[in-house]
Design an enzyme around this catalytic site. Structure first.
Site, PDB file in Angstrom:
ATOM      1  N   GLU A  26       0.827  -1.221   0.000  1.00 25.53           N
ATOM      2  CA  GLU A  26       0.000   0.000   0.000  1.00 25.53           C
ATOM      3  C   GLU A  26       0.855   1.261   0.000  1.00 25.53           C
ATOM      4  O   GLU A  26       2.074   1.204   0.224  1.00 25.53           O
ATOM      5  CB  GLU A  26      -0.951  -0.006   1.196  1.00 25.53           C
ATOM      6  N   LYS A 161      -3.132  -1.768  16.176  1.00 22.76           N
ATOM      7  CA  LYS A 161      -2.486  -0.937  17.192  1.00 22.76           C
ATOM      8  C   LYS A 161      -3.450  -0.631  18.328  1.00 22.76           C
ATOM      9  O   LYS A 161      -4.652  -0.558  18.108  1.00 22.76           O
ATOM     10  CB  LYS A 161      -2.153   0.392  16.523  1.00 22.76           C
TER      11      LYS A 161
HETATM   12  N1  PSU Z   1      -1.850   1.753  10.603  1.00 29.79           N
HETATM   13  C1  PSU Z   1      -0.506   1.978  10.574  1.00 29.79           C
HETATM   14  N2  PSU Z   1       0.058   2.669   9.578  1.00 29.79           N
HETATM   15  C2  PSU Z   1      -0.700   3.150   8.559  1.00 29.79           C
HETATM   16  C3  PSU Z   1      -2.107   2.898   8.575  1.00 29.79           C
HETATM   17  C4  PSU Z   1      -2.626   2.189   9.601  1.00 29.79           C
HETATM   18  O1  PSU Z   1       0.186   1.560  11.467  1.00 29.79           O
HETATM   19  O2  PSU Z   1      -0.141   3.795   7.654  1.00 29.79           O
HETATM   20  C5  PSU Z   1      -2.928   3.368   7.423  1.00 29.79           C
HETATM   21  C6  PSU Z   1      -3.300   2.189   6.505  1.00 29.79           C
HETATM   22  O3  PSU Z   1      -3.199   2.615   5.168  1.00 29.79           O
HETATM   23  C7  PSU Z   1      -4.738   1.930   6.871  1.00 29.79           C
HETATM   24  C8  PSU Z   1      -5.232   3.321   7.196  1.00 29.79           C
HETATM   25  O4  PSU Z   1      -5.480   1.347   5.817  1.00 29.79           O
HETATM   26  O5  PSU Z   1      -4.149   3.915   7.888  1.00 29.79           O
HETATM   27  C9  PSU Z   1      -6.473   3.314   8.034  1.00 29.79           C
HETATM   28  O6  PSU Z   1      -6.951   4.596   8.135  1.00 29.79           O
HETATM   29  P1  PSU Z   1      -8.410   4.850   8.718  1.00 29.79           P
HETATM   30  O7  PSU Z   1      -8.317   4.454  10.157  1.00 29.79           O
HETATM   31  O8  PSU Z   1      -8.642   6.321   8.520  1.00 29.79           O
HETATM   32  O9  PSU Z   1      -9.335   3.998   7.906  1.00 29.79           O
END
Ligand code: PSU
Ligand code: MN
Length: 309
Positions: A26, A161
Site C-alpha cells: 500500500e 495498534k
Molecule cells: N496503521 C498503521 N500505519 C498506517 C495505517 C494504519 O500503522 O499507515 C494506514 C493504513 O493505510 C490503513 C489506514 O489502511 O491507515 C487506516 O486509516 P483509517 O483508520 O482512517 O481507515
C-alpha cells in the site's frame, strides 16, 4: 488491463499471467504513515525484500488519476516526498481522485480493491485500520474492515495498534466473516507489541498451511479477505507500558484538538513517533519487513498449490 482509470504495470501483469508470486503493497503508509525520507527508503527496501525472496512487488497508488498496480521508483519517491499533500484514498475516495486526475495514496481498503481488480491474492502492510477506541459513540470504524468483507485478498499485518479498540475490531471482523489467522501465535498482536490479551480465531504455524486455507476459502466461493496477523519480531518489540502510555497521551491530544475522521490515524502515528523519539518508527519499519517476508512465503506457497491443481 489498461484503461482510463486503472493500470497494471507490464511486469506485474506478466507475473499475473504466468502465475508468478506477487505481493501487493500500500501507499498510505508511504505518504501518511511515515516521515520523509524514511518512508521512501522503507518502501524501496520492501520492494527489494520481495525481489530477493523471488516474488514481484506491486506497490499500489493513484498516479495522476490512474489507480496504478506496480508503481515505479520515481512514483514511490514522489508519493513519499509529497507526503500528506497526497490524498489518503480509501474506497470512497477513488472516484474523486480519479476524476480530478490527482495523486492518491491508497489505504488497506483502497489497495485491496486494486488487488481485486488486478487479480492479486496477497498483500502486505504494517497495520490495518479498525474500530477506534470510542467508536461506540463516534462510529469511527475503518473502511478497511468492510473491504476485508468484500475483496478476495489475504492481508498480512502485525495486528491492530492499541490506538484502536482491539476487542471491538475483532468483533467487527467476526461479524463480517473475516478469518483472523495468527502466524505462530494464539494471540492478536498489537503492532508494537507481540500480545494484546485477545485471542485470534485460529493459529497456523507455516506459510503452507495458510496457503491451503486461502485456497479452500477461494474454492468455497466465500468471497472477501483473510487477515493474517504476524507479531513483531521479539528483538524489535516495544515495552507494553511504555508504548501504551505514549499512545494514551497521543489520543488525549487528538481529543483535545478535536481531530477525527481520516486525519486521526496519521495524527496519532506521527504524535507517537515524536513522543517516543522515533523508537515507534523503528519498530514500525521492522514489522513491515517481517510482514513482507511472510507474505512472500505465502504467495509462493499459493502459486505452488495452484499450479499443482
Ligand atoms: N496503521 C498503521 N500505519 C498506517 C495505517 C494504519 O500503522 O499507515 C494506514 C493504513 O493505510 C490503513 C489506514 O489502511 O491507515 C487506516 O486509516 P483509517 O483508520 O482512517 O481507515
Ligand atoms: Mn476512520
Amino acid at each position: 488491463m489498461n484503461d482510463r482509470y486503472f493500470t497494471v504495470s507490464a511486469e506485474v501483469s506478466d507475473a499475473i499471467e504466468r502465475n508468478f508470486p506477487i505481493v501487493a503493497l500500500e501507499s498510505t503508509i508511504i505518504s501518511h504513515g511515515m516521515p520523509y525520507p524514511q518512508n521512501v527508503e522503507t518502501a524501496l527496501a520492501v520492494e527489494r525484500i520481495v525481489r530477493d525472496k523471488g516474488c514481484i512487488p506491486a506497490t499500489v497508488a493513484v498516479i495522476d488519476g490512474v489507480l496504478t498496480v506496480g508503481c515505479d521508483g520515481k512514483q514511490i519517491e514522489s508519493l513519499g516526498k509529497k507526503g500528506p499533500a497526497v490524498a489518503k484514498v480509501s474506497r470512497r475516495d477513488l472516484p474523486i481522485v480519479a476524476a480530478r486526475r490527482a495523486m492518491g495514496a491508497t489505504t488497506v481498503a483502497g489497495t485491496m480493491y486494486a488487488c481485486k481488480l488486478a487479480g492479486i491474492s496477497v498483500f502486505a502492510t504494517g497495520g490495518i485500520g479498525g474500530a477506534h477506541r470510542n467508536s461506540a459513540q463516534t462510529m469511527d470504524i475503518s473502511a478497511d474492515l468492510d473491504e476485508l468483507q468484500q475483496s478476495d485478498v489475504t492481508v498480512v499485518c502485525a495486528g491492530a495498534k492499541s490506538i484502536l479498540d482491539i476487542g471491538l475490531t475483532l468483533e467487527c471482523l467476526e461479524t463480517r466473516g473475516v478469518p483472523v489467522i495468527g502466524y505462530r501465535t494464539d494471540e492478536m498482536p498489537a503492532f508494537y507489541t507481540r500480545t494484546s490479551g485477545y485471542g485470534v480465531d485460529c493459529r497456523m504455524d507455516s506459510a503452507r498451511e495458510i496457503a491451503r486455507a486461502i485456497e479452500a476459502h477461494k474454492q468455497l466461493r466465500l468471497g472477501g479477505g483473510i487477515l493474517i496477523v504476524n507479531p513483531i519480531p521479539e528483538e524489535y518489540a516495544m515495552d507494553r507500558e511504555y508504548i501504551d502510555a505514549n499512545i494514551n497521551a497521543a489520543i488525549a491530544e487528538a481529543d483535545a484538538l478535536g481531530i477525527g475522521g481520516k486525519q486521526l490515524t496519521p495524527f496519532l502515528l506521527d504524535k507517537i513517533r515524536m513522543l517516543t523519539q522515533g523508537k515507534s518508527l523503528d519498530a514500525n519499519i521492522q514489522l513491515v519487513y517481517n510482514n513482507v517476508s511472510l507474505a512472500c512465503d505465502i504467495a509462493k506457497e499459493l502459486c505452488d498449490l495452484r499450479s499443482a491443481l
